[in-house]
Design an enzyme around this catalytic site. Sequence first.
Site, PDB file in Angstrom:
ATOM      1  N   SER A 147       6.394 -10.754   8.450  1.00  0.00           N
ATOM      2  CA  SER A 147       5.019 -10.865   7.947  1.00  0.00           C
ATOM      3  C   SER A 147       4.599 -12.319   7.766  1.00  0.00           C
ATOM      4  CB  SER A 147       4.901 -10.121   6.618  1.00  0.00           C
ATOM      5  OG  SER A 147       5.152  -8.736   6.795  1.00  0.00           O
ATOM      6  N   GLU A 386       2.103  -4.533  12.823  1.00  0.00           N
ATOM      7  CA  GLU A 386       0.755  -5.129  12.732  1.00  0.00           C
ATOM      8  C   GLU A 386       0.381  -5.407  11.272  1.00  0.00           C
ATOM      9  OE1 GLU A 386      -2.479  -3.875  15.142  1.00  0.00           O
ATOM     10  OE2 GLU A 386      -1.191  -3.016  16.675  1.00  0.00           O
ATOM     11  N   THR A 388       2.764  -5.214   7.504  1.00  0.00           N
ATOM     12  CA  THR A 388       3.265  -4.127   6.663  1.00  0.00           C
ATOM     13  C   THR A 388       2.197  -3.754   5.636  1.00  0.00           C
ATOM     14  OG1 THR A 388       4.236  -5.548   4.958  1.00  0.00           O
ATOM     15  CG2 THR A 388       5.627  -5.023   6.873  1.00  0.00           C
ATOM     16  N   GLN A 485       2.354  -8.959  -8.410  1.00  0.00           N
ATOM     17  CA  GLN A 485       2.151  -8.106  -7.244  1.00  0.00           C
ATOM     18  C   GLN A 485       1.878  -6.655  -7.610  1.00  0.00           C
ATOM     19  OE1 GLN A 485       5.096  -8.504  -4.173  1.00  0.00           O
ATOM     20  NE2 GLN A 485       4.744 -10.692  -3.917  1.00  0.00           N
TER      21      GLN A 485
END
Length: 578
Positions: A147, A386, A388, A485
Amino acid sequence: MHRGILASKEVFPYPDVLTLEQKETVDSMLDPFQRFFTEVNNAGRNDENSVVDDNTLKNLWELGGMGIQVPSEYGGLGMNNTQYARLCQIVGAHDLGLGIVLGAHQSIGFKGIMLYGTPEQKEKYLPKVASETVYAAFALTEPSSGSDANSIRSRAVKSADGKHYVLNGSKIWISNGGWAEVMTVFAQTEQLDKKTGQMKDKVTAFIVERAFGGVTSGQPEKKMGIKASNTAEVYFDNVKIPIENVLGKEGEGFKVAVNILNSGRFGMGATLSGTMKKCIEIATEHANNRVQFGQKIKTFGTIQEKLARMNILQYATESMAFMIAQNMDSGSQDYHLETAISKIYASECAWQVCDEAIQILGGMGFMRETGLERIMRDLRIFRIFEGTNEVLRLFVALSGVQYAGNHLKELQRAFKNPAANLGFIFKEASRRATSTIGLGGTDLSANVVPELQESAKKTAACIDLFGKTTEEVIMKYNKNIINEQIILNHLANAAIEIYAMMATLSRSTRSVQLNLPTAQHELNLTKALAIQGSERATLHLRKATSGQLKSENTLTSLISEKVCEENGVHSTDVIGLN
């Protein structure tokens, strides 16, 4: 929405951009595409053999399926995003493995040439990849960079005369990597930093031909699903790339990569809406015929609940995908958050729909002959590639938080010189005050038909709460919000639910206004989603500011740290007590 304000122009009314001629063009392709996937392609055989046979691929090329969006002057079908999305639905309903071959080729493989190519690059490459059986690939991922695209290690060094670059490095998990003759490749290059005057590594995008020499591929990867697609490691050994094959500007390859992924991501929602439709058809046929305890199982409340939820998720996924595609076709340049949301929603809902279809079929669903086990294996990758879903959730949340945070900074600056900014201050104060006492706020009533007023109120209330919650967490954490997060995930999940509700409100309103035969059913789907989605969104927003969340996060971190420290489960043996 992160400020509790709806900019409705790309949501209401539901877009309808195709001309009569464009509708006729895509309609003329539906039957040939359908016949190809039912009469020529064999998804089960492709999966069994882990390859698509040459005759099938030959037929797909002859059909024009590998150059759907390439302009006709370059040998393609010249379709826009909406038309492409409609054909993607057929692909998704029949063979996701072959769909990856098709998508990796045009959604990302040569998409960079479409977006950033010079006239000369387009003239040279687009005819090849559209109709001359030349496969394309998108080569970004490396062992050290998934990523985090900026951490790639492949390097291209410019020659002393400035006429070419020499590329060395490798890429992993490249779809079409074993047979692609043209690749969009990303590598670190040394560029002059205009701010510091020093040389600095920056990513540059290149169009690389296998014919340049030094390009080799590993053996096809053995995968859980999408076995029919070719996935391989690609190696670059002193590959000499002409300077005219730089794609976009030197040092701006990261921008190229991101925009390629953003512009191609919408197709995933359309594809998976087709997959979900197929799963629902299989489940419905079984429910209509299977008898248990003297009754067809379609009469059981549990089965009805499953079928209803499956259809609600499919309707929302499809509504999002075609809203985004048509907005793109109408000239919108600001669709990146929406495509990220669509990708997350589609990939997770498709998994749920397939899982429930298997459950409805019971033991039969577990058998290979129904095709559902292959679909489930194929679907698993869509939450990973494409971008995560975890990274895309952070992208959705942080992009909105940054926007809302900038507005708060603007307000703070205004208070430093109130005399010069009274209009702005009073306007903002008025908005906040009326929202606090239950007046003002988001009003969607003018955008929906009378039958959806209550659903619109539920969605509007979520938008208002979303803005308040975002502001609250910004005020509490400031710049440190980037490290929270779990809170960001709750914000992203709320945004996803709200966007799904708005897409269905808009689409079903259009159906009623056009007096479509499916209008009442679409109203029911929308109403049900508003009830369920608003409950989920509200729960996420409450958890984002809950006092218990900190305690929960602390425990989560402690558990995770211990598990990693022990390289696995850490608990006493129940029997041996050791």
